[in-house]
Structure formats: structure tokens, C-alpha cells
Design a protein around this motif. Structure first.
Motif, PDB file in Angstrom:
ATOM      1  N   LYS A  26       0.813  -1.361  -0.145  1.00  0.00           N
ATOM      2  CA  LYS A  26       0.078  -0.078  -0.062  1.00  0.00           C
ATOM      3  C   LYS A  26       0.931   1.240  -0.156  1.00  0.00           C
ATOM      4  O   LYS A  26       0.357   2.227   0.200  1.00  0.00           O
ATOM      5  CB  LYS A  26      -0.854  -0.007   1.330  1.00  0.00           C
ATOM      6  CG  LYS A  26      -1.980  -1.393   1.144  1.00  0.00           C
ATOM      7  CD  LYS A  26      -2.995  -1.031   2.344  1.00  0.00           C
ATOM      8  CE  LYS A  26      -3.964  -2.300   2.349  1.00  0.00           C
ATOM      9  NZ  LYS A  26      -4.752  -2.087   3.545  1.00  0.00           N
ATOM     10  N   GLY A  27       2.206   1.158  -0.352  1.00  0.00           N
ATOM     11  CA  GLY A  27       3.189   2.139  -0.264  1.00  0.00           C
ATOM     12  C   GLY A  27       3.348   2.652   1.404  1.00  0.00           C
ATOM     13  O   GLY A  27       4.011   3.930   1.230  1.00  0.00           O
ATOM     14  N   ARG A  28       3.043   2.162   2.198  1.00  0.00           N
ATOM     15  CA  ARG A  28       3.452   2.570   3.710  1.00  0.00           C
ATOM     16  C   ARG A  28       4.687   2.038   4.090  1.00  0.00           C
ATOM     17  O   ARG A  28       5.133   1.023   3.906  1.00  0.00           O
ATOM     18  CB  ARG A  28       2.234   1.995   4.623  1.00  0.00           C
ATOM     19  CG  ARG A  28       0.932   2.357   4.498  1.00  0.00           C
ATOM     20  CD  ARG A  28      -0.076   1.829   5.310  1.00  0.00           C
ATOM     21  NE  ARG A  28       0.066   0.202   5.062  1.00  0.00           N
ATOM     22  CZ  ARG A  28      -0.989  -0.332   5.955  1.00  0.00           C
ATOM     23  NH1 ARG A  28      -1.741   0.155   6.750  1.00  0.00           N
ATOM     24  NH2 ARG A  28      -0.914  -1.839   5.727  1.00  0.00           N
ATOM     25  N   LYS A  29       5.482   2.960   4.718  1.00  0.00           N
ATOM     26  CA  LYS A  29       6.719   2.652   5.138  1.00  0.00           C
ATOM     27  C   LYS A  29       6.656   1.307   6.302  1.00  0.00           C
ATOM     28  O   LYS A  29       5.819   1.493   7.059  1.00  0.00           O
ATOM     29  CB  LYS A  29       7.380   3.991   5.916  1.00  0.00           C
ATOM     30  CG  LYS A  29       8.967   3.620   6.323  1.00  0.00           C
ATOM     31  CD  LYS A  29       9.673   4.533   6.961  1.00  0.00           C
ATOM     32  CE  LYS A  29       8.917   5.124   8.300  1.00  0.00           C
ATOM     33  NZ  LYS A  29       9.875   6.097   9.110  1.00  0.00           N
ATOM     34  N   MET A  30       7.510   0.626   6.143  1.00  0.00           N
ATOM     35  CA  MET A  30       7.593  -0.575   6.995  1.00  0.00           C
ATOM     36  C   MET A  30       8.001   0.202   8.677  1.00  0.00           C
ATOM     37  O   MET A  30       9.119   0.527   8.833  1.00  0.00           O
ATOM     38  CB  MET A  30       8.250  -1.527   6.657  1.00  0.00           C
ATOM     39  CG  MET A  30       7.555  -2.449   5.564  1.00  0.00           C
ATOM     40  SD  MET A  30       8.558  -3.910   5.119  1.00  0.00           S
ATOM     41  CE  MET A  30       7.399  -4.650   3.868  1.00  0.00           C
ATOM     42  N   SER A  31       7.351  -0.321   9.637  1.00  0.00           N
ATOM     43  CA  SER A  31       7.491  -0.099  10.984  1.00  0.00           C
ATOM     44  C   SER A  31       6.829  -1.125  11.853  1.00  0.00           C
ATOM     45  O   SER A  31       5.994  -1.533  11.565  1.00  0.00           O
ATOM     46  CB  SER A  31       7.020   1.399  11.430  1.00  0.00           C
ATOM     47  OG  SER A  31       5.844   1.408  11.352  1.00  0.00           O
ATOM     48  N   VAL A  38       8.705  -6.811   7.150  1.00  0.00           N
ATOM     49  CA  VAL A  38       8.876  -8.098   6.676  1.00  0.00           C
ATOM     50  C   VAL A  38      10.511  -8.260   6.773  1.00  0.00           C
ATOM     51  O   VAL A  38      11.207  -7.800   6.306  1.00  0.00           O
ATOM     52  CB  VAL A  38       8.402  -8.344   5.242  1.00  0.00           C
ATOM     53  CG1 VAL A  38       8.867  -9.809   4.743  1.00  0.00           C
ATOM     54  CG2 VAL A  38       6.885  -8.224   5.094  1.00  0.00           C
ATOM     55  N   ALA A  39      11.101  -9.218   7.434  1.00  0.00           N
ATOM     56  CA  ALA A  39      12.396  -9.435   7.740  1.00  0.00           C
ATOM     57  C   ALA A  39      13.091 -10.035   6.702  1.00  0.00           C
ATOM     58  O   ALA A  39      12.113 -10.908   5.811  1.00  0.00           O
ATOM     59  CB  ALA A  39      12.454 -10.249   8.922  1.00  0.00           C
ATOM     60  N   PRO A  40      14.194  -9.713   6.347  1.00  0.00           N
ATOM     61  CA  PRO A  40      14.707 -10.576   5.220  1.00  0.00           C
ATOM     62  C   PRO A  40      14.939 -12.039   5.133  1.00  0.00           C
ATOM     63  O   PRO A  40      14.696 -12.789   4.111  1.00  0.00           O
ATOM     64  CB  PRO A  40      16.149 -10.108   5.093  1.00  0.00           C
ATOM     65  CG  PRO A  40      15.917  -8.638   5.616  1.00  0.00           C
ATOM     66  CD  PRO A  40      15.018  -8.605   6.664  1.00  0.00           C
ATOM     67  N   LYS A  46      11.228 -17.949   1.983  1.00  0.00           N
ATOM     68  CA  LYS A  46      10.189 -18.250   0.737  1.00  0.00           C
ATOM     69  C   LYS A  46      10.933 -18.559  -0.451  1.00  0.00           C
ATOM     70  O   LYS A  46      10.405 -19.204  -1.281  1.00  0.00           O
ATOM     71  CB  LYS A  46       9.138 -17.225   0.792  1.00  0.00           C
ATOM     72  CG  LYS A  46       8.219 -17.058   2.081  1.00  0.00           C
ATOM     73  CD  LYS A  46       7.338 -15.823   1.803  1.00  0.00           C
ATOM     74  CE  LYS A  46       6.589 -15.777   2.986  1.00  0.00           C
ATOM     75  NZ  LYS A  46       5.574 -14.488   2.832  1.00  0.00           N
ATOM     76  N   VAL A  47      11.770 -17.671  -0.987  1.00  0.00           N
ATOM     77  CA  VAL A  47      12.530 -17.568  -2.135  1.00  0.00           C
ATOM     78  C   VAL A  47      13.810 -17.792  -2.089  1.00  0.00           C
ATOM     79  O   VAL A  47      14.666 -17.836  -3.150  1.00  0.00           O
ATOM     80  CB  VAL A  47      12.134 -16.277  -3.077  1.00  0.00           C
ATOM     81  CG1 VAL A  47      10.512 -16.221  -3.055  1.00  0.00           C
ATOM     82  CG2 VAL A  47      12.754 -14.975  -2.036  1.00  0.00           C
ATOM     83  N   GLY A  48      14.588 -17.981  -1.040  1.00  0.00           N
ATOM     84  CA  GLY A  48      15.941 -18.403  -1.034  1.00  0.00           C
ATOM     85  C   GLY A  48      16.839 -17.237  -0.989  1.00  0.00           C
ATOM     86  O   GLY A  48      16.537 -16.033  -1.109  1.00  0.00           O
ATOM     87  N   THR A  49      18.054 -17.355  -0.674  1.00  0.00           N
ATOM     88  CA  THR A  49      19.109 -16.229  -0.868  1.00  0.00           C
ATOM     89  C   THR A  49      19.048 -15.429  -1.986  1.00  0.00           C
ATOM     90  O   THR A  49      19.077 -14.309  -1.953  1.00  0.00           O
ATOM     91  CB  THR A  49      20.411 -16.530  -0.146  1.00  0.00           C
ATOM     92  OG1 THR A  49      20.130 -17.295   1.180  1.00  0.00           O
ATOM     93  CG2 THR A  49      21.230 -15.507  -0.117  1.00  0.00           C
ATOM     94  N   PRO A  65      11.579   0.359  -2.432  1.00  0.00           N
ATOM     95  CA  PRO A  65      11.400  -0.886  -2.716  1.00  0.00           C
ATOM     96  C   PRO A  65      10.135  -1.301  -2.151  1.00  0.00           C
ATOM     97  O   PRO A  65       9.982  -1.167  -0.789  1.00  0.00           O
ATOM     98  CB  PRO A  65      12.620  -1.684  -1.987  1.00  0.00           C
ATOM     99  CG  PRO A  65      13.182  -0.635  -1.137  1.00  0.00           C
ATOM    100  CD  PRO A  65      12.888   0.509  -1.361  1.00  0.00           C
ATOM    101  N   VAL A  66       9.450  -2.228  -2.835  1.00  0.00           N
ATOM    102  CA  VAL A  66       8.008  -2.734  -2.264  1.00  0.00           C
ATOM    103  C   VAL A  66       8.249  -4.226  -1.978  1.00  0.00           C
ATOM    104  O   VAL A  66       8.727  -4.852  -2.831  1.00  0.00           O
ATOM    105  CB  VAL A  66       6.991  -2.363  -3.426  1.00  0.00           C
ATOM    106  CG1 VAL A  66       5.522  -3.049  -2.694  1.00  0.00           C
ATOM    107  CG2 VAL A  66       6.726  -1.000  -3.545  1.00  0.00           C
TER     108      VAL A  66
END
Length: 380
Positions: A26-31, A38-40, A46-49, A65-66
Motif C-alpha cells: 500500500k506504499g506505507r513505510k514499514m515500521s 517483513v524481515a529479510p 520463501k524464495v531463498g538467498t 522498494p516494495v
């Protein structure tokens, strides 16, 4: 960075690029207060390194980045497409040694030579994007090349050659020669982003690998220069190797600018257009359950070479040789069992301007090994 400064007294990087704030769909800054972080590690799970690195590459550094489920799904699909393409190439190179089994340019099939020139185009485009830090373009070019150029066209056309021809025969070795170069270029171009995957893939196809793929140079594709010279029958001027300069685009080999090679490439674009027209008719038969696979098909084909759009094929057909060679070429291009190239359009349905073809079920017996139909004999 700190470790490098302590041990070497200098930064481990020449340049550092940063994105903006990471935002949600939604374009909201993650906090933490919003609870949308969402942690790396969650992305890695989910998708690997390599998938995490591919996600970073897919986003322009000039914007925030979204992170969203749809975006991660798309990243996963692109990653899987590249990996599956490499796996297909590897699975058909298990008995191929580039130093012992590769064929010379003059022995390659026409479509294998064409694939080499398309590979050269692809590499130049990706290297130029790397050079300008346009990583989003790299991401899209990798996806498009694996899907449109390889899976939907080249690999689809040659796969029967790989499966049923003599293991050491020229037809199979021709395809393998082209495929090795494709795998080498694709793997090296993905190495800066899909680092772990590139290292693993290179372990399989590089015989007696002496150093990490990350210490190797990109492919110089001198082989392509020889392909072009063979096709146009003249020597090609070459500038300084583009890997020895900071400006890749200015130092490209000038091998694709002559009128002869431009016409040759234009011929292939016309042929691919004809292929699309015929495949549409085959799909109509498949939809009616008349055929189950394109190898169940027989085609009577006529192309009006007097029309402006198809005059360019006159020179191409002349290079192929006699009518039998033309028929064999189209048989492979269309992946059909039987093909007759007619001298006129009499009694043939008009499919498009200049293209006449009768597409029907093949006749005769079907070989259980190669799936091709033979009208003249029983199953071998």
C-alpha cells in the motif's frame, strides 16, 4: 565493510547504491508500530538467498522498494524459470565436452547459428544494463530471454534432435554446441545476482573448473563473430573487447551492423512470423482433439516469395539449398512429422497474406520412440 577496513585498510566496495525506505504493497513505510515489517529472513525462507537478491535487483534504486506477496510470487516464478532453463541445458550436456565435442561453425544447423547471434544480442543488452546499474532491466531481460527466446522458441524446436538423434551425430552435437554457449553466458550473466545458483551450475558444466565463477570474466563470444562471418561470407571488423573498457556499449564488436547480417536477421523474424501462423492452425486442431501433439501433424506449405514481406526469404532459401533441405528446415522449425513445401498455392487454404498451408493429421505409422509419423513404412 567494517571487516574489510580492519583487515585491508580500505572499503570492500567501489560504490554503494541504496534504495529508499522499504514499503508495503500500500506504499506505507514499514515500521514495528504498524506491524507491517517483513524481515529479510522471511523472504529467504520463501524464495531463498538468491531470490532475495533477485528481489533487490528487480526494483529500481530511484524508488522505494516494495514488499508484497504478489511481487514475491513473481520473483519466485522468474527465479524458477531461469533455474529450470539452466537445468534443461545441463541435462542435455551431460555427455558433452566443449573442448572435444564442439562442432565448427560451418557444421552447425541454421537455427543453431541463429541462436548464437541472438545470444550475442542478449549478452550485450545485459552487460550494458549492468554497466549503467540498471538492474531492473537485467531482471526483465533474463526473464524474457529464458521465456520467449529459449523455452518458447529455440529449445522447443531442437529438443527432438537432442532426444532421438545419434548421441555423437552432428545434429545432436550441433545443438549441444549452441546450448553450451547459451548456458555459459546465462550462468555468468546471472552470477552477480543469483550468486549461489551460478556457482553450483558452473560446477556441473565447466570441466576441470579451476576457479570460482565469480573470478571468471564474462564470455567474449568470439564464436559468434565466426558465425556471422560464415553467414555473410565476409570478415567482420572487431573493436577492442568490451570487457577491457569502462564503456561497454562503445566497445561492442561491430558484427551485427552490416547490411548482409541485418537482412539475415530480418529473414529469421519473417520465418518466426510464419511459424506463429502455422502453430495457430495446429492449436485449432488440438482444441478439436484431432491431434494431441504437433508431431501428429502434416503440413503442406506455400509462401509467396513475390510479396514484399517475403522477398527477403529468397536469399535465405537459396542458402538452404535444394527443396528437400527447405522441407527439413521447416519440419524442425514447426516441430511436425511431415512437411511438403509446394511450388504454388493451388488447393491450399489461405492463412495470412502470402502464407498458404493445409494443416492436418499426419498419415502412416507413429514411431513409439521419436513420436514421428512415417507414411512409407511401419514402426521401425
Amino acid at each position: 565493510l567494517i571487516t574489510s577496513l580492519v583487515l585491508e585498510g580500505e572499503s570492500c566496495t567501489k560504490t554503494i547504491m541504496t534504495h529508499g525506505y522499504t514499503v508495503d504493497e500500500k506504499g506505507r513505510k514499514m515500521s514495528k508500530s504498524l506491524g507491517n515489517v517483513v524481515a529479510p529472513q522471511d523472504i529467504i525462507d520463501k524464495v531463498g538467498t538468491d531470490g532475495l537478491r533477485l528481489w533487490v535487483a528487480s526494483i529500481g534504486y530511484d524508488s522505494d522498494p516494495v514488499v508484497s506477496q504478489n511481487l514475491l510470487t513473481n520473483i519466485s516464478e522468474v527465479f524458477r524459470k531461469v533455474r529450470n532453463t539452466q537445468r534443461f541445458l545441463l541435462s542435455n550436456l551431460y555427455d558433452f565436452d566443449i573442448n572435444k565435442d564442439a562442432l565448427g561453425v560451418e557444421e552447425l544447423s541454421a537455427i543453431d547459428r541463429y541462436a548464437m547471434v541472438k545470444l550475442y544480442d542478449f549478452q550485450n543488452k545485459v552487460l550494458a544494463s549492468y554497466n549503467s546499474c540498471a538492474f531492473t532491466s537485467v531482471f526483465h531481460d533474463l526473464a524474457d530471454y529464458c521465456s520467449s527466446e529459449l523455452s518458447s522458441f529455440y529449445l522447443d524446436v531442437i529438443k527432438d534432435r537432442l532426444y532421438v538423434e545419434d548421441a555423437n551425430g552432428k545434429l545432436r552435437r550441433s545443438a549441444q554446441t549452441s546450448m553450451w554457449h547459451i548456458l555459459d553466458v546465462l550462468t555468468k550473466l546471472t552470477a552477480p545476482i543469483m550468486s549461489f545458483n551460478a556457482e553450483i551450475v558452473s560446477d556441473f558444466y565447466q570441466k576441470d573448473k579451476a576457479e570460482s565463477i565469480h573470478l571468471q570474466s564474462f564470455s567474449n563470444l568470439e564464436f559468434v563473430k565466426m558465425v556471422v562471418e560464415y553467414e555473410i561470407g565476409e570478415s567482420v571488423p572487431v573493436q577492442a573487447p568490451f570487457l577491457e573498457t569502462d564503456n561497454i556499449m562503445e566497445a561492442k564488436m561491430e558484427i551485427l551492423k552490416s547490411d548482409s547480417i541485418v537482412r539475415w536477421q530480418d529473414s529469421w523474424e519473417v520465418l518466426r512470423g510464419v511459424r506463429s501462423i502455422i502453430l495457430k492452425s495446429i492449436e485449432e486442431l488440438r482444441a478439436k482433439a484431432i491431434v494431441g501433439h504437433s508431431l501428429d501433424v502434416s503440413v503442406d506449405l506455400y509462401i509467396d516469395l513475390n510479396l514484399e514481406d517475403y522477398k527477403i526469404l529468397q536469399e535465405f532459401f537459396k542458402k538452404l539449398g535444394d527443396p528437400e533441405q527447405i522441407e527439413q528446415f521447416f519440419k524442425e522449425l514447426l516441430v511436425v512429422s511431415q512437411l511438403k513445401y509446394n511450388k504454388d498455392s493451388d488447393n491450399l487454404p489461405h492463412l495470412a497474406d502470402g502464407v498458404y498451408a493445409k494443416v492436418r493429421h499426419a498419415v502412416g505409422e507413429k514411431c513409439p520412440r521419436c513420436w514421428q509419423w512415417d507414411a512409407n513404412s511401419g514402426v521401425d
